[in-house]
Design a protein around this motif. Structure first.
Motif, mmCIF file in Angstrom:
data_model
loop_
_atom_site.group_PDB
_atom_site.id
_atom_site.type_symbol
_atom_site.label_atom_id
_atom_site.label_comp_id
_atom_site.label_asym_id
_atom_site.label_seq_id
_atom_site.Cartn_x
_atom_site.Cartn_y
_atom_site.Cartn_z
ATOM 1 N N GLY A 1 -25.551 30.676 34.311
ATOM 2 C CA GLY A 1 -25.500 30.053 33.001
ATOM 3 C C GLY A 1 -25.508 28.545 33.130
ATOM 4 N N GLN A 2 -25.085 27.876 32.068
ATOM 5 C CA GLN A 2 -25.005 26.423 32.048
ATOM 6 C C GLN A 2 -23.547 25.986 31.887
ATOM 7 N N LYS A 3 -23.244 24.814 32.425
ATOM 8 C CA LYS A 3 -21.975 24.156 32.168
ATOM 9 C C LYS A 3 -22.275 22.939 31.286
ATOM 10 N N VAL A 4 -21.605 22.853 30.158
ATOM 11 C CA VAL A 4 -21.838 21.736 29.237
ATOM 12 C C VAL A 4 -20.490 21.094 28.900
ATOM 13 N N ASN B 1 -35.788 24.634 26.016
ATOM 14 C CA ASN B 1 -36.525 25.375 27.041
ATOM 15 C C ASN B 1 -35.929 25.182 28.440
ATOM 16 N N ARG B 2 -34.628 24.939 28.481
ATOM 17 C CA ARG B 2 -33.935 24.895 29.761
ATOM 18 C C ARG B 2 -33.314 26.255 30.036
ATOM 19 N N LEU B 3 -33.461 26.696 31.259
ATOM 20 C CA LEU B 3 -32.964 28.011 31.635
ATOM 21 C C LEU B 3 -31.448 28.107 31.434
ATOM 22 N N ILE B 4 -31.026 29.203 30.817
ATOM 23 C CA ILE B 4 -29.589 29.476 30.695
ATOM 24 C C ILE B 4 -29.181 30.438 31.816
ATOM 25 N N THR B 5 -29.711 31.646 31.770
ATOM 26 C CA THR B 5 -29.419 32.654 32.788
ATOM 27 C C THR B 5 -30.735 33.184 33.335
ATOM 28 N N SER B 6 -30.856 33.221 34.658
ATOM 29 C CA SER B 6 -32.126 33.621 35.269
ATOM 30 C C SER B 6 -32.360 35.118 35.136
ATOM 31 N N GLN C 1 -9.809 41.219 49.310
ATOM 32 C CA GLN C 1 -10.368 41.102 47.965
ATOM 33 C C GLN C 1 -11.830 40.661 48.020
ATOM 34 N N LEU C 2 -12.690 41.312 47.251
ATOM 35 C CA LEU C 2 -14.094 40.914 47.171
ATOM 36 C C LEU C 2 -14.275 39.906 46.047
ATOM 37 N N TYR C 3 -15.108 38.920 46.289
ATOM 38 C CA TYR C 3 -15.319 37.844 45.331
ATOM 39 C C TYR C 3 -16.789 37.710 44.963
ATOM 40 N N GLU C 4 -17.027 37.076 43.832
ATOM 41 C CA GLU C 4 -18.364 36.682 43.432
ATOM 42 C C GLU C 4 -18.409 35.164 43.363
ATOM 43 N N LEU C 5 -19.592 34.598 43.548
ATOM 44 C CA LEU C 5 -19.786 33.151 43.510
ATOM 45 C C LEU C 5 -20.967 32.875 42.585
ATOM 46 N N PHE C 6 -20.652 32.501 41.343
ATOM 47 C CA PHE C 6 -21.681 32.348 40.321
ATOM 48 C C PHE C 6 -22.118 30.886 40.191
ATOM 49 N N PRO C 7 -23.434 30.621 40.280
ATOM 50 C CA PRO C 7 -23.940 29.252 40.136
ATOM 51 C C PRO C 7 -24.270 28.912 38.680
ATOM 52 N N TYR C 8 -23.788 27.751 38.242
ATOM 53 C CA TYR C 8 -24.082 27.243 36.897
ATOM 54 C C TYR C 8 -24.732 25.866 37.030
ATOM 55 N N GLN C 9 -25.761 25.622 36.223
ATOM 56 C CA GLN C 9 -26.381 24.300 36.217
ATOM 57 C C GLN C 9 -25.779 23.464 35.089
ATOM 58 N N VAL C 10 -25.460 22.205 35.419
ATOM 59 C CA VAL C 10 -24.880 21.301 34.425
ATOM 60 C C VAL C 10 -25.968 20.855 33.452
ATOM 61 N N ASN C 11 -25.694 21.010 32.161
ATOM 62 C CA ASN C 11 -26.606 20.558 31.107
ATOM 63 C C ASN C 11 -25.920 19.414 30.363
ATOM 64 N N ASP C 12 -26.202 18.197 30.811
ATOM 65 C CA ASP C 12 -25.589 17.005 30.221
ATOM 66 C C ASP C 12 -26.585 15.846 30.310
ATOM 67 N N PRO C 13 -27.657 15.902 29.504
ATOM 68 C CA PRO C 13 -28.724 14.905 29.589
ATOM 69 C C PRO C 13 -28.192 13.474 29.494
ATOM 70 N N GLY C 14 -28.731 12.614 30.351
ATOM 71 C CA GLY C 14 -28.345 11.214 30.350
ATOM 72 C C GLY C 14 -27.196 10.882 31.265
ATOM 73 N N SER C 15 -26.499 11.894 31.794
ATOM 74 C CA SER C 15 -25.379 11.637 32.699
ATOM 75 C C SER C 15 -25.807 11.894 34.144
#
Length: 225
Positions: A5-8, A29-34, A163-177
């Protein structure tokens, strides 16, 4: 590519997650979830962990995709295992000289581009088995053989080895920063396997069927049976 997903920015100095369906996009048109996820869902063919299995990958275009077949053989026994068996045996027998366990473990490490060991402990052997044969169905049998399974898979949800873990990648959506299009990885307990592994002492032994015991009184029952 994986993207959960995205981090905003939420306007209060914190970040919030935006998660969509597989192959979803926002109004810009920016990807949220692949299309592959990862996602915490029961959908088939969607990544659930944030990790991809790439070992022994068939690099033929289109191979191993949905409805396609791979021509890559999956090895069950590799020369590295022969080296590690010899290494473990040499260590247990306190061998030196040509049969020094270092002479068996170091070729495995050299082939993988890892620096050679100058001395060796049992923990070195355990670690080498773990990394060399990762995702090759060795770990369970190795820990069972060494009588370490009950210590590592102790049923404790705070034990990272159990314990089993998941590692989820999020893309930062913060235009101009400066953070825009950077990546954030969230580690959390796996959705599909929420409980830690628990290996009990009885799991070291197989059960004897009563019919076998009736036919052969010399057989001794599993002590935990």
């Amino acid at each position: 590519m994986l993207q959960a997903g995205q981090k905003v920015p939420d306007g209060n100095g914190n970040w919030k997650e935006i998660i969509g369906k597989a192959d979803s996009y926002d109004d810009n048109n920016r990807l949220i979830t692949s299309i592959n996820g990862p996602m915490e869902s029961n959908e088939i063919r969607i990544n659930k962990t944030g990790f991809f299995f790439r070992k022994f990958l068939d690099e033929t275009i289109g191979a191993s995709t949905n409805s396609k077949m791979s021509t890559m053989w999956y090895p069950r026994f590799r020369i590295s295992e022969a080296y590690m068996i010899a290494c473990e045996a040499a260590y247990e027998l306190n061998k030196t000289g040509e049969d020094d366990p270092l002479n068996y473990i170091n070729p495995v490490r050299t082939r993988a581009g890892i620096s050679e060991l100058e001395s060796i402990t049992f923990e070195d052997i355990v670690r080498e088995y773990r990394v060399e044969f990762a995702l090759e169905d060795h770990r369970y049998w190795d820990l069972k053989r060494w009588r370490l399974a009950h210590e590592i898979w102790d049923g404790n949800s705070e034990n990272p080895d159990a314990q089993l873990y998941e590692l989820f990648p999020y893309q930062v959506n913060d235009p101009g920063s400066a953070n825009d299009k950077m990546w954030v990885f969230d580690k959390k307990k796996a959705y599909m396997v929420p409980y830690p592994r628990y290996f009990q002492m009885k799991n070291y032994y197989n059960l004897f069927d009563n019919s076998w015991l009736n036919k052969n009184p010399l057989l001794v029952k599993n002590p935990y049976q």
